[in-house]
Each structure stands twice: as C-alpha cells, then as structure tokens.
Write an enzyme that holds these catalytic residues in place. Structure first.
Site, PDB file in Angstrom:
ATOM      1  N   CYS A   1      31.375 -11.739 -23.938  1.00 47.64           N
ATOM      2  CA  CYS A   1      31.175 -12.191 -22.569  1.00 47.64           C
ATOM      3  C   CYS A   1      30.310 -13.429 -22.437  1.00 47.64           C
ATOM      4  O   CYS A   1      29.155 -13.428 -22.835  1.00 47.64           O
ATOM      5  CB  CYS A   1      30.537 -11.073 -21.773  1.00 47.64           C
ATOM      6  SG  CYS A   1      31.534  -9.623 -21.875  1.00 47.64           S
TER       7      CYS A   1
ATOM      8  N   CYS B   1      26.472 -15.619 -13.471  1.00 48.00           N
ATOM      9  CA  CYS B   1      26.263 -14.312 -12.829  1.00 48.00           C
ATOM     10  C   CYS B   1      24.804 -14.198 -12.399  1.00 48.00           C
ATOM     11  O   CYS B   1      23.909 -14.711 -13.084  1.00 48.00           O
ATOM     12  CB  CYS B   1      26.606 -13.189 -13.802  1.00 48.00           C
ATOM     13  SG  CYS B   1      26.500 -11.539 -13.057  1.00 48.00           S
TER      14      CYS B   1
ATOM     15  N   CYS C   1      41.734 -10.863 -19.987  1.00 48.27           N
ATOM     16  CA  CYS C   1      40.403 -10.669 -19.388  1.00 48.27           C
ATOM     17  C   CYS C   1      40.049 -11.909 -18.577  1.00 48.27           C
ATOM     18  O   CYS C   1      40.157 -13.030 -19.081  1.00 48.27           O
ATOM     19  CB  CYS C   1      39.385 -10.447 -20.506  1.00 48.27           C
ATOM     20  SG  CYS C   1      37.674 -10.362 -19.935  1.00 48.27           S
TER      21      CYS C   1
ATOM     22  N   CYS D   1      21.478  -9.011 -16.458  1.00 49.75           N
ATOM     23  CA  CYS D   1      21.387  -8.007 -17.514  1.00 49.75           C
ATOM     24  C   CYS D   1      20.801  -8.690 -18.759  1.00 49.75           C
ATOM     25  O   CYS D   1      21.227  -9.790 -19.115  1.00 49.75           O
ATOM     26  CB  CYS D   1      22.764  -7.425 -17.812  1.00 49.75           C
ATOM     27  SG  CYS D   1      23.505  -6.682 -16.339  1.00 49.75           S
TER      28      CYS D   1
ATOM     29  N   GLU E   1      35.866 -18.706 -18.025  1.00 47.92           N
ATOM     30  CA  GLU E   1      36.564 -18.206 -19.212  1.00 47.92           C
ATOM     31  C   GLU E   1      37.608 -17.132 -18.923  1.00 47.92           C
ATOM     32  O   GLU E   1      37.440 -16.310 -18.035  1.00 47.92           O
ATOM     33  CB  GLU E   1      35.556 -17.569 -20.167  1.00 47.92           C
ATOM     34  CG  GLU E   1      34.491 -18.505 -20.629  1.00 47.92           C
ATOM     35  CD  GLU E   1      33.441 -17.785 -21.431  1.00 47.92           C
ATOM     36  OE1 GLU E   1      32.267 -18.135 -21.317  1.00 47.92           O
ATOM     37  OE2 GLU E   1      33.803 -16.840 -22.158  1.00 47.92           O
TER      38      GLU E   1
ATOM     39  N   CYS F   1      23.062  -9.930 -21.831  1.00 49.92           N
ATOM     40  CA  CYS F   1      24.312 -10.640 -21.533  1.00 49.92           C
ATOM     41  C   CYS F   1      24.103 -12.141 -21.476  1.00 49.92           C
ATOM     42  O   CYS F   1      23.204 -12.633 -20.798  1.00 49.92           O
ATOM     43  CB  CYS F   1      24.866 -10.137 -20.203  1.00 49.92           C
ATOM     44  SG  CYS F   1      26.305 -11.055 -19.627  1.00 49.92           S
TER      45      CYS F   1
HETATM   46  N1  SAH Z   1      29.741  -8.021 -14.426  1.00 48.04           N
HETATM   47  C1  SAH Z   1      30.622  -6.956 -14.727  1.00 48.04           C
HETATM   48  C2  SAH Z   1      31.858  -7.387 -15.479  1.00 48.04           C
HETATM   49  C3  SAH Z   1      31.667  -8.421 -16.569  1.00 48.04           C
HETATM   50  S1  SAH Z   1      30.720  -7.922 -17.968  1.00 48.04           S
HETATM   51  C4  SAH Z   1      29.907  -5.846 -15.460  1.00 48.04           C
HETATM   52  O1  SAH Z   1      28.778  -6.063 -15.880  1.00 48.04           O
HETATM   53  O2  SAH Z   1      30.458  -4.774 -15.570  1.00 48.04           O
HETATM   54  C5  SAH Z   1      31.887  -6.887 -18.822  1.00 48.04           C
HETATM   55  C6  SAH Z   1      31.282  -5.946 -19.837  1.00 48.04           C
HETATM   56  O3  SAH Z   1      30.730  -6.646 -20.960  1.00 48.04           O
HETATM   57  C7  SAH Z   1      30.142  -5.107 -19.275  1.00 48.04           C
HETATM   58  O4  SAH Z   1      30.376  -3.753 -19.546  1.00 48.04           O
HETATM   59  C8  SAH Z   1      28.919  -5.609 -20.025  1.00 48.04           C
HETATM   60  O5  SAH Z   1      27.985  -4.566 -20.158  1.00 48.04           O
HETATM   61  C9  SAH Z   1      29.520  -6.061 -21.338  1.00 48.04           C
HETATM   62  N2  SAH Z   1      28.717  -7.049 -22.068  1.00 48.04           N
HETATM   63  C10 SAH Z   1      27.980  -8.054 -21.565  1.00 48.04           C
HETATM   64  N3  SAH Z   1      27.395  -8.754 -22.567  1.00 48.04           N
HETATM   65  C11 SAH Z   1      27.773  -8.191 -23.725  1.00 48.04           C
HETATM   66  C12 SAH Z   1      27.506  -8.471 -25.102  1.00 48.04           C
HETATM   67  N4  SAH Z   1      26.732  -9.479 -25.484  1.00 48.04           N
HETATM   68  N5  SAH Z   1      28.085  -7.664 -26.034  1.00 48.04           N
HETATM   69  C13 SAH Z   1      28.895  -6.649 -25.674  1.00 48.04           C
HETATM   70  N6  SAH Z   1      29.182  -6.349 -24.390  1.00 48.04           N
HETATM   71  C14 SAH Z   1      28.631  -7.102 -23.423  1.00 48.04           C
HETATM   72 FE1  SF4 Z   2      26.588 -10.122 -14.882  1.00 51.13          FE
HETATM   73 FE2  SF4 Z   2      26.631  -9.939 -17.538  1.00 51.13          FE
HETATM   74 FE3  SF4 Z   2      25.398  -8.077 -16.122  1.00 51.13          FE
HETATM   75 FE4  SF4 Z   2      28.073  -8.205 -16.044  1.00 51.13          FE
HETATM   76  S1  SF4 Z   2      26.818  -7.725 -17.832  1.00 51.13           S
HETATM   77  S2  SF4 Z   2      26.664  -7.976 -14.301  1.00 51.13           S
HETATM   78  S3  SF4 Z   2      28.349 -10.424 -16.215  1.00 51.13           S
HETATM   79  S4  SF4 Z   2      24.806 -10.235 -16.221  1.00 51.13           S
END
Ligand code: SAH
Ligand code: SF4
Length: 388
Positions: free
Chosen positions: A379, A152, A145, A156, A116, A159
C-alpha cells in the site's frame, strides 16, 4: 458566458458546474452516468438515446477519444469538443511489472497528480483445468486494487500512504476510471472473465464516501461488474459504515474492516483512529449491514513483528471475532516494510503459528500471499518510492 447563450439556437452542452472552460481545459464525460449524459443531450436538443450511446462508448467499449465514438454523428462529436468536453478518463502513466505477474500502475487524473492501482493475475501457473485455455488469456482470474484518495488522513503508524497525508479526494470518474483503464489494458471481458475488485489502494474510501459510492454505482450499472465481486476496506470510520449499511444490495460491495490488533490498547497504538471509534463501536456499526446469504465480513490483520503477531494475540482475535456474533473471516497480511517506518516484518514461523492458532479456534483464516514485492506492491509504496 456560454450557459447564457440565446435560446433561439440549440442550447449548449454546458459543463455540469455551469461554467464554461475558458482556459482551454475540458470537462470529463467519464464519471457521468447514463441519466446525467441523457439529460445533457436532451438539454442540448439532441435525441435522448444519444446519452445511452455515449455511456456505451465510455463504459462498455472503453473508448478514450471522442473521435473514436463512431456510433455518434461526426458533427455531434465535433460539437462536444467545441463546447468543452472530452472523455477525460484517467490514464496509466507508468507501469511496473513484477516477476509474479503483478502489475502496479501510477495513474494520472486531471491535475496530473498520480495515484496507484494494482493488477494481480492468478491461475497463470499453468495449472490444468483453470479455464484459461478457453479464453486464450494467461490468467483465469484476477484482482484489481484501486485507490479512493491521493494519500490518506487516517495516520495508521505502519502504513506508507499515511506518510503522504491527505492530498485530495479522487472523483467518482477517477475511481471508476482506474478500474476501466486496467480492464482495458488486459482486454477483460466483463461478465465473462472472473475479475475481483478491491478498494484497498491509497486512501480511506469511507472518508470520500459520496465519490466512492458514485464510483461503485458506475461500475455496477454502467460497466457491468458485480458488487459481490467487490470488497471495500475501511479502517473503521463508523459514520461511513452506518451509511454503507443503508445501501441497496444491488450496489453494495462486501465489507472488510482493518482490525489489525487483538484489543483496543494495541489498536490505538498503531491506529490512532481507534480512540475515536474503538473496536466495539466499529462492530456495532458493522452489525447494521444486512449480509447476503453466505456473505462474510473480512477482518484484515496486518502482522507486525513483536507487536501483533503473538499466538496470544491470535487467541484474542478469535475471542473478539466470536463475540461479534458475525460471520467473519480473517485475512492475515505480513507487514510490508517501508522507508521511515520502524516496525519489523514478522518471522515466517510466527505468521504460521498465528494462522494455525486462529484457524484452530474455528475462524476461517487466509494468509495473503505477498505479491509484487520486487515492484513495491504494498500500500502506497510505489508513489513514495518513485517520487521520493
Ligand atoms: N484505508 C483503508 C483501505 C486501504 S489500506 C483501510 O485501511 O482499510 C488496505 C489494507 O492494507 C489495510 O487493511 C491496511 O491495514 C493494509 N496495510 C497498510 N499498510 C500496509 C503495509 N505496509 N503492509 C501490509 N499491509 C498494509
Ligand atoms: Fe489510510 Fe493506510 Fe490507515 Fe488505510 S491503512 S486508513 S490507507 S493510513
């Protein structure tokens, strides 16, 4: 094998891995820098300047077909094709448009696995004096973006990308290619239009470090974007941050850390990676980065209702930020819900109280506007919602 051709005729433009493509597929030129392209040309008995011309076509003119490279002789174009090369830039396979101007793309690489990218225009609300009148464009600045991996591995809990697991790394050409495809779609004039780039799509850039940095070098040196308008976000991969600190300023984007919690206990619950690299270890690594004048490190903070959104959490984040001694700013993001994830979206009052508390403690705080909610522009949401 082509690479062992007799040397009495001009040598061939052997693909980088030295293997001829016997299955009819083609090697991408997109992703090779001027140096690599020049070396290929010289090896093949072509003049060195052909490398520069190829790079011009790929990265400045944004040409997507060998045949459209009209600055190259027709015979050379033919030869490139015969010897297994193609432009090979990833293409936009599907577009989703939001009522707020945000566009989300499913981009396809060589293996047709999609990832994406997002385009977020601003200044299209018709404000006077935003510069868009001069350019004739509907936006005066925009943010792109992009993804660094398909899926990934970091896991987390909040996410959606994490649910995919890690499918594969993106190549440097695929990472930079998303950017160029989006620039092309919107007719962006590099060096003139104000475009920011964030590596905040799918994946963890610092777990695909070499390809990520090779993409940055292409974007700076070949495409002409400024690293000061790029931000890379990491979940806190310490060895990656340490390597990043060694990068020359000429190609070093700004750094964002996904902090997301006020302390190790809560962070570990929502980001299991915290048990490997706790907050202190991440901050020690961040301190190695030699910041430019006025540059700040961004802490991203996803507000999870009832988990990380209390005003006490905000005070702890402020203390933590001060303790680092770093110039920081905080980007607050209200959690975007997704199927199969049990968290709650924070209440608007809680978001506002959190913002005011943090700002009141003297920490520069920004609330990220929710963009493209109607097209699932959070994301990893699009791939999941489209592909089921
Ligand atoms: N993996 C990297 C970059 C991609 S995620 C990282 O984690 O930093 C980019 C941002 O989106 C991160 O700050 C993450 O905490 C946030 N993010 C992930 N899932 C989300 C969600 N469902 N709602 C809002 N922010 C989210
Ligand atoms: Fe991976 Fe999502 Fe965590 Fe970023 S926020 S490191 S994309 S699992």
């Amino acid at each position: 094998m082509l690479s062992q051709a007799v040397t009495t005729k001009p040598s061939q433009l052997v693909p980088f891995d030295g293997k001829a493509q016997t299955d009819g597929s083609h090697q991408p030129l997109f992703g090779l820098d001027t140096g690599a392209l020049t070396a290929r040309m010289v090896e093949a008995g072509e003049p060195a300047y052909r490398g520069k011309q190829l790079a011009e076509n790929l990265y400045r003119q944004r040409v997507t077909e060998l045949d459209a490279m009209t600055t190259l002789p027709k015979l050379l174009r033919q030869r490139l094709r015969d010897e297994g090369w193609q432009v090979g830039r990833p293409g936009i396979a599907q577009v989703f448009q939001s009522v707020d101007g945000t566009e989300r793309y499913l981009v396809e690489g060589q293996d047709r696995q999609s990832f994406e990218a997002v385009w977020m225009p601003e200044g299209d609300e018709g404000e006077a004096g935003d510069g868009s009148e001069e350019t004739g464009k509907s936006w005066s600045r925009a943010t792109i973006c992009v993804s660094s991996q398909v899926g990934c591995a970091v896991n987390c809990q909040f996410c959606l990308t994490a649910k995919l697991g890690l499918q594969r790394n993106l190549s440097a050409g695929e990472i930079a290619g998303q950017v160029v495809a989006v620039l092309d779609r919107h007719g962006v004039e590099v060096g003139r239009d104000r475009v920011n780039l964030v590596f905040m799509g799918m994946g963890e850039p610092f777990l695909n470090y070499d390809n990520f940095m090779a993409a940055v070098r292409l974007l700076v040196r070949e495409v002409g974007l400024s690293p000061q308008r790029m931000t890379v976000s990491t979940s806190g991969i310490v060895p990656g941050i340490e390597r990043f600190a060694q990068e020359p300023a000429e190609v070093r984007p700004k750094l964002a850390i996904s902090l997301n919690a006020p302390n190790d206990a809560i962070r570990e619950e929502i980001m299991p990676i915290n048990s490997k690299w706790p907050i202190q270890a991440v901050m020690d690594a961040v301190r190695l980065v030699k910041l430019r004048p006025r540059e700040r490190v961004t802490f991203e903070y996803v507000l999870l209702g009832g988990v990380t959104d209390r005003s006490e959490d905000a005070r702890q984040v402020a203390r933590l930020a001060r303790r680092t001694g770093l110039p920081v700013k905080v980007n607050l993001i209200a959690w975007n819900p997704g199927p199969g994830i049990e968290y709650l979206t924070p209440k608007p009052e809680a978001v506002e109280l959190f913002r005011v508390t943090l700002a009141g403690e003297g920490i520069p705080t920004y609330l990220r506007k929710p963009r493209g909610r109607d097209i699932y522009a959070a994301c990893g949401q699009l791939k999941r919602t489209v592909e089921g």
